[in-house]
Write a protein that holds these residues in place. Structure first.
Motif, PDB file in Angstrom:
ATOM      1  N   MET A 130     -27.842 -18.570  30.355  1.00 49.34           N
ATOM      2  CA  MET A 130     -28.273 -19.942  30.647  1.00 49.34           C
ATOM      3  C   MET A 130     -27.843 -20.339  32.061  1.00 49.34           C
ATOM      4  O   MET A 130     -26.753 -20.006  32.503  1.00 49.34           O
ATOM      5  N   ASP A 131     -28.700 -21.024  32.770  1.00 46.51           N
ATOM      6  CA  ASP A 131     -28.377 -21.462  34.123  1.00 46.51           C
ATOM      7  C   ASP A 131     -27.315 -22.563  34.050  1.00 46.51           C
ATOM      8  O   ASP A 131     -27.583 -23.672  33.585  1.00 46.51           O
ATOM      9  N   VAL A 177     -28.000 -26.080  35.487  1.00 46.10           N
ATOM     10  CA  VAL A 177     -28.854 -26.936  34.654  1.00 46.10           C
ATOM     11  C   VAL A 177     -28.020 -27.596  33.569  1.00 46.10           C
ATOM     12  O   VAL A 177     -28.178 -28.795  33.287  1.00 46.10           O
ATOM     13  N   ARG A 198     -27.515 -31.553  32.910  1.00 46.10           N
ATOM     14  CA  ARG A 198     -27.857 -32.178  31.622  1.00 46.10           C
ATOM     15  C   ARG A 198     -26.669 -32.971  31.073  1.00 46.10           C
ATOM     16  O   ARG A 198     -26.822 -34.083  30.576  1.00 46.10           O
ATOM     17  N   ALA A 258     -26.518 -36.937  30.517  1.00 45.01           N
ATOM     18  CA  ALA A 258     -26.390 -37.436  29.145  1.00 45.01           C
ATOM     19  C   ALA A 258     -25.123 -38.258  28.932  1.00 45.01           C
ATOM     20  O   ALA A 258     -25.128 -39.201  28.145  1.00 45.01           O
ATOM     21  N   LEU A 313     -29.093 -34.731  23.821  1.00 40.98           N
ATOM     22  CA  LEU A 313     -27.857 -33.968  23.968  1.00 40.98           C
ATOM     23  C   LEU A 313     -26.642 -34.718  23.443  1.00 40.98           C
ATOM     24  O   LEU A 313     -25.765 -34.141  22.808  1.00 40.98           O
ATOM     25  N   LEU A 325     -26.014 -25.074  21.436  1.00 39.89           N
ATOM     26  CA  LEU A 325     -26.782 -26.163  22.042  1.00 39.89           C
ATOM     27  C   LEU A 325     -28.116 -25.680  22.606  1.00 39.89           C
ATOM     28  O   LEU A 325     -28.952 -26.480  23.007  1.00 39.89           O
ATOM     29  N   ARG A 326     -28.295 -24.386  22.674  1.00 39.11           N
ATOM     30  CA  ARG A 326     -29.451 -23.809  23.367  1.00 39.11           C
ATOM     31  C   ARG A 326     -30.790 -24.443  22.958  1.00 39.11           C
ATOM     32  O   ARG A 326     -31.572 -24.836  23.832  1.00 39.11           O
ATOM     33  N   MET A 381     -31.231 -27.783  24.630  1.00 36.30           N
ATOM     34  CA  MET A 381     -31.463 -27.669  26.068  1.00 36.30           C
ATOM     35  C   MET A 381     -32.901 -27.204  26.329  1.00 36.30           C
ATOM     36  O   MET A 381     -33.533 -27.655  27.280  1.00 36.30           O
ATOM     37  N   GLN A 406     -35.290 -29.978  25.895  1.00 36.84           N
ATOM     38  CA  GLN A 406     -35.236 -30.908  27.019  1.00 36.84           C
ATOM     39  C   GLN A 406     -35.807 -30.298  28.295  1.00 36.84           C
ATOM     40  O   GLN A 406     -35.774 -30.920  29.341  1.00 36.84           O
ATOM     41  N   GLY A 407     -36.271 -29.080  28.185  1.00 36.58           N
ATOM     42  CA  GLY A 407     -36.951 -28.506  29.330  1.00 36.58           C
ATOM     43  C   GLY A 407     -36.081 -27.701  30.254  1.00 36.58           C
ATOM     44  O   GLY A 407     -36.496 -27.331  31.334  1.00 36.58           O
ATOM     45  N   ALA A 408     -34.848 -27.442  29.843  1.00 39.45           N
ATOM     46  CA  ALA A 408     -33.975 -26.669  30.718  1.00 39.45           C
ATOM     47  C   ALA A 408     -34.388 -25.212  30.705  1.00 39.45           C
ATOM     48  O   ALA A 408     -34.916 -24.708  29.721  1.00 39.45           O
ATOM     49  N   ALA A 409     -34.142 -24.579  31.809  1.00 38.80           N
ATOM     50  CA  ALA A 409     -34.453 -23.146  31.895  1.00 38.80           C
ATOM     51  C   ALA A 409     -33.324 -22.366  31.269  1.00 38.80           C
ATOM     52  O   ALA A 409     -32.320 -22.081  31.913  1.00 38.80           O
ATOM     53  N   VAL A 410     -33.412 -22.120  30.015  1.00 30.50           N
ATOM     54  CA  VAL A 410     -32.317 -21.441  29.324  1.00 30.50           C
ATOM     55  C   VAL A 410     -32.768 -20.091  28.836  1.00 30.50           C
ATOM     56  O   VAL A 410     -33.951 -19.848  28.696  1.00 30.50           O
TER      57      VAL A 410
END
Lengths: 336, 176
Positions: A1-2, A5, A9, A13, B115, B165-166, B169, B172-176
């Motif tokens: 995972m980045d 980012v 987040r 949040a 989140l 949490l992946r 995330m 929510q549009g995160a690049a995961v």
């Protein structure tokens, strides 16, 4: 995972928005915190006829006293207004001290650790601006009378700190590491002086001495040790300076150390006296003692300045001033 | 450090009973402590109270601070414990299910769950380590000191928690 980012987040949040003054509220609570007394179990009281008479007479007495106080107060409304003004002035002064202290604190940074730091002069300029602003604020304010001597010394130490920091920058430009270190050490010492003085003036410092008499006794004992050549470790700086064992005969570092030890000791005396106003009968002598201590402290600042500038004639004059002021202060408490 | 009193000097003064010095000692830690508390409790008032309570506890325990030990992990550890106690007291006083400390449900919930809500539903220890890492922005070494575990264990715990949490995330549009 980045990870970046995820960071973003989480911050999006969870940020609740800042709550200004949170630290100051915590600080106030810490300094004024007293554990609450444990509540005692309520006792059932049994009233006898005699108790009722006793309570009634106490209530009547209290009413008479309250009426008398109200009458006296109505005849002294002017005095009351003056006292209220003094209280307001004291509060405003303390707010100013805390605000300027916070501004100074916010101006500090992780710079000037070595003479090679190229950002040092810019960083120093930020701190010096804050110090100058503080001095200007104090100059434009009516200092509460009980803090007059300590306030005057605070201004001198703020000014001295700015001079030390500017000297450090000058030594950096001259590529003089010894001078740079000496100036930074002096500035750091000033920070150690400014902190407790500020906290005393803003009313948040614990008492050094419980009473005025104790404050005077402690000062007298220290001055005795210094003048009579029977120093304890706390009196070494003052004693060395009085006996020519120090500046300019000693090394610069030793001289600086003696000056700092003596300044710390004098500050404690001044703080104790500022925190314990003298009774009216001793007010004049107390003011003279504080002024003599302040003179001695000012002479120490001049010694340090002479040391940084390598100015022997100023050093000699400042040492002479110090000896005279300590001698006068030593004689003062006997009269109180 | 330019014009800052050395921490060691402040610690010594605080141990000697100087409350003002102790308050100055906590000054640089306040923001991190507040972030931690607000991240865990998600309530500004409760967060401020928790930090203040933690400061009182720290004051009583200042003698336990080892010479040379970093102040931040020590203090944040106390803040974290205080927040845990606040959460427990909520459990007793609040009946709403949303704030209960319950066994973590699967996090792959509907896309509308944000989140914050997902964090509230995680176990306290998972939430703590995520807040320390991604909201207080602590390196693994400091997280490890705060929690009394090894840096490797801290990294593993963060990885496990973020794995849970992946789905959120992703939603929510995160690049995961």
């Amino acid at each position: 995972m980045d990870e970046q980012v995820v960071y973003e987040r989480f911050h999006e949040a969870l940020d609740l928005g800042s709550r200004p003054g949170g630290y100051d509220r915590m600080r106030h609570a810490l300094i004024n915190y007293l554990p609450a007394a444990k509540s005692r179990p309520a006792r059932r009281m049994r009233f006898t006829k005699m108790t009722f008479r006793l309570v009634a007479s106490l209530v009547a007495t209290a009413i008479v006293i309250a009426v008398a106080v109200a009458l006296v107060a109505s005849h002294h409304t002017t005095t009351g207004l003056v006292n209220a003004d003094q209280q307001n002035n004291l509060r405003a002064y303390q707010v100013l001290i805390r605000s300027d202290y916070n501004r100074m604190e916010a101006s500090t940074s992780d710079n000037c650790n070595t003479i090679d730091d190229r950002q040092c002069s810019v960083a120093v300029s930020r701190v010096v601006t804050a110090l100058d602003q503080w001095i200007a604020d104090l100059n434009g304010f009516q200092t509460p009378s009980q803090f007059a001597a300590l306030d005057l010394q605070l201004r001198r130490h703020l000014s001295d700190a700015a001079a030390d920091l500017n000297a450090a920058v000058a030594f950096q430009r001259a590529n003089d590491p010894a001078g740079f270190n000496l100036a930074m050490e002096a500035a750091l010492y000033e920070r150690g002086w400014i902190d407790p003085a500020s906290f005393v003036l803003d009313g948040s410092y614990q008492k050094f001495a419980p009473t005025y008499q104790a404050a005077v006794s402690a000062a007298k004992a220290g001055l005795d040790n210094c003048v009579n050549g029977t120093p304890t470790p706390a009196d070494f700086g003052c004693s060395h300076l009085m006996s020519s064992a120090s500046c300019p005969s000693a090394t610069a570092v030793q001289c600086e150390s003696d000056v700092e030890t003596a300044e710390t000791q004098l500050q404690q005396f001044m703080i104790s006296l500022a925190q314990n106003p003298a009774p009216a009968s001793a007010a004049a002598n107390a003011t003279k003692l504080q002024n003599d201590l302040a003179r001695a402290d000012a002479a120490l600042l001049a010694i340090r300045d002479a040391l940084l500038k390598n100015d022997l004639s100023k050093m000699t004059q400042a040492r002479s001033d110090f000896t005279a002021a300590i001698g006068d202060a030593h004689d003062d408490p006997v009269n109180i | 450090m330019l014009f800052q009193r050395p921490t060691t000097e402040l610690v010594q003064s605080a141990i000697a009973g100087d409350r003002a010095a102790f308050a100055e000692l906590l000054r640089p830690e306040y923001n991190a402590a507040y972030r931690l508390a607000s991240g865990l409790l998600q309530d500004a008032d409760e967060a401020e109270d928790a930090v203040q309570d933690a400061a009182f506890t720290a004051w009583r325990r200042i003698g336990n601070l080892r010479e040379g030990a970093a102040l931040r992990p020590w203090f944040l550890g106390i803040v974290a414990n205080r927040c845990r106690a606040v959460k427990r007291s909520r459990w007793w006083s609040v009946t709403s299910g949303e704030t209960l400390e319950i066994e973590a449900p699967p996090v792959d919930l509907a896309s509308s769950i944000d989140l914050r809500r997902a964090l509230r539903r995680m176990r306290y220890d998972e939430r703590l380590i995520l807040v320390l890492r991604y909201y207080v922005d602590m390196p693994y070494e400091e997280i490890a000191t705060t929690l009394g575990i090894s840096p490797k264990a801290a990294r593993n715990r963060v990885d496990r928690a973020i794995h849970r949490l992946r789905p959120i995330m992703q939603v929510q549009g995160a690049a995961v």
